[in-house]
Scaffold this active site. Structure first.
Site, mmCIF file in Angstrom:
data_model
loop_
_atom_site.group_PDB
_atom_site.id
_atom_site.type_symbol
_atom_site.label_atom_id
_atom_site.label_comp_id
_atom_site.label_asym_id
_atom_site.label_seq_id
_atom_site.Cartn_x
_atom_site.Cartn_y
_atom_site.Cartn_z
ATOM 1 N N GLU A 48 52.367 136.010 83.520
ATOM 2 C CA GLU A 48 53.725 135.747 83.014
ATOM 3 C C GLU A 48 54.759 135.795 84.137
ATOM 4 O OE1 GLU A 48 54.984 138.161 79.683
ATOM 5 O OE2 GLU A 48 57.032 137.392 79.788
ATOM 6 N N ASP A 67 53.604 142.144 71.332
ATOM 7 C CA ASP A 67 54.572 143.215 71.070
ATOM 8 C C ASP A 67 56.005 142.696 71.233
ATOM 9 O OD1 ASP A 67 54.553 142.988 73.813
ATOM 10 O OD2 ASP A 67 54.314 145.128 74.211
ATOM 11 N N SER A 68 56.146 141.410 71.589
ATOM 12 C CA SER A 68 57.459 140.762 71.534
ATOM 13 C C SER A 68 58.013 140.827 70.121
ATOM 14 C CB SER A 68 57.353 139.304 71.997
ATOM 15 O OG SER A 68 56.313 138.637 71.307
ATOM 16 N N LYS A 77 45.213 142.946 73.867
ATOM 17 C CA LYS A 77 45.800 142.616 75.170
ATOM 18 C C LYS A 77 46.537 143.841 75.681
ATOM 19 C CE LYS A 77 49.478 139.721 75.696
ATOM 20 N NZ LYS A 77 50.494 140.644 76.275
ATOM 21 N N GLU A 93 48.822 145.356 79.298
ATOM 22 C CA GLU A 93 49.522 144.968 80.518
ATOM 23 C C GLU A 93 49.075 145.816 81.708
ATOM 24 O OE1 GLU A 93 53.774 145.006 79.907
ATOM 25 O OE2 GLU A 93 53.627 143.701 78.142
ATOM 26 N N ASP A 152 48.468 142.853 70.769
ATOM 27 C CA ASP A 152 48.947 143.645 71.917
ATOM 28 C C ASP A 152 48.809 145.134 71.655
ATOM 29 O OD1 ASP A 152 49.714 142.014 73.996
ATOM 30 O OD2 ASP A 152 51.793 141.827 73.329
#
Ligand code: KIV
Length: 301
Positions: free
Chosen positions: A216, A78-79, A147, A149, A117
């Site tokens: 991270e 999602d960057s 993925k 978080e 993401d």
């Protein structure tokens, strides 16, 4: 291995109707979730990975094609919110963005496992909400995994997804979707209590069934400890060389931005090279030295 080496030399045929990129000759199978997970094996009191796992972000079909032969995993991160859309953070990223870019990356790859993401707001509400979001991503993109978080708080959701056929990559330490809680993007785990929490988060995500975990932006010793004590492969970013693999945002690694985080190593300086190419093109257009005879159509003799 020989098959993979041959595939590195393959070219791609693009079917313009479907935009599907078919490598020629057709190489072996894509890396699978169990195949990836099996790269980390028990050793002594802990675990080890013989061959570190290579992961890069990809958001477009063409970039996927270029990176795919060199990577074990491609992450549609999602960057892309910041990198592609110029957004201030990953918070505004939508499901539509993730699905469109995820599908493009799957179309442009044949070898690497593609993970997408889950955007902020699409999974935190409940395990059921997360399953609906993950199922949509998998159906619309063809990716093999999602993925998400979060640590202990996401363990129930990760277990719910993995029991229902959704392979999950965890993400602990610096979790950019929580930037408003964290107060910035600085390294995590400087306080002993937070360091312990990150290790506990990784253990909880692993116990819940994540097949690999991104760690991270943490102090190196935390990443080293996590890599040694949890069973799934740990993919580091701003973490430690002792991780089972590494991931970087490709655009950072290629030098497409003037400013990069401290943990990024630049392997090229594409921003400068693109600027030079654009300046040369602009000069030739303005001086009418482009196009030349080589780039113009003439009557056939
Ligand atoms: O969104 C992303 O690109 C990521 C990587 C930095 C791990 O989550």
């Amino acid at each position: 291995m020989a098959q993979l080496e041959a595939a590195f030399m393959s070219t791609f045929t693009i079917d313009t109707a479907t935009s599907r990129a078919t490598p020629s000759p057709v190489p072996g199978k894509r890396i699978t979730v169990p195949g990836l997970r099996a790269r980390k094996i028990p050793a002594g009191d802990g675990y080890r990975t013989e061959q570190p796992i290579v992961m890069l972000t990809a958001y477009t079909m063409r970039m996927a094609q270029l990176l795919d032969p060199h990577c074990d995993m491609l992450l549609v991160g999602d960057s892309l919110g910041q990198v592609i859309y110029g957004l201030p953070s990953t918070i505004p990223v939508t499901m539509e963005m993730m699905c469109a870019h995820g599908a493009a990356v799957v179309r442009g790859s044949w070898h690497a496992l593609v993970a997408v993401d889950m955007p902020f707001g699409s999974y935190e509400g409940s395990p059921e909400q997360a399953f609906a979001g993950a199922a949509r991503i998998m159906k619309e993109t063809g990716c093999a995994a999602v993925k998400l978080e979060g640590g202990e708080a996401m363990a129930e959701t990760i277990a719910f997804l993995t029991h229902r056929g959704v392979p999950v990559i965890g993400h602990v330490g610096l979790t950019p979707q929580a930037v408003n809680i964290l107060g910035g993007y600085g390294a995590r785990g400087r306080e002993a209590s937070e360091a312990q929490k990150i290790v506990a988060d990784a253990r909880a995500v692993a116990d819940a069934g994540a097949f690999c975990i991104v760690v991270e932006g943490v102090l190196e010793q935390i990443a080293t400890e996590v890599a040694a004590c949890v069973a799934p492969p740990i993919i580091g970013i701003g973490a430690s060389t002792e991780c089972d693999g590494q991931v970087l945002v490709t655009d950072d690694m290629l030098g497409l931005f003037e400013r990069t985080p401290r943990f990024v190593k630049r392997y090229d300086d594409l921003a400068a090279r693109i600027g030079e190419a654009a300046a040369t093109y602009a000069g030739e257009v303005r001086s009418r030295t482009f196009p030349t005879a080589d780039q113009t159509y003439r009557p056939k003799p």
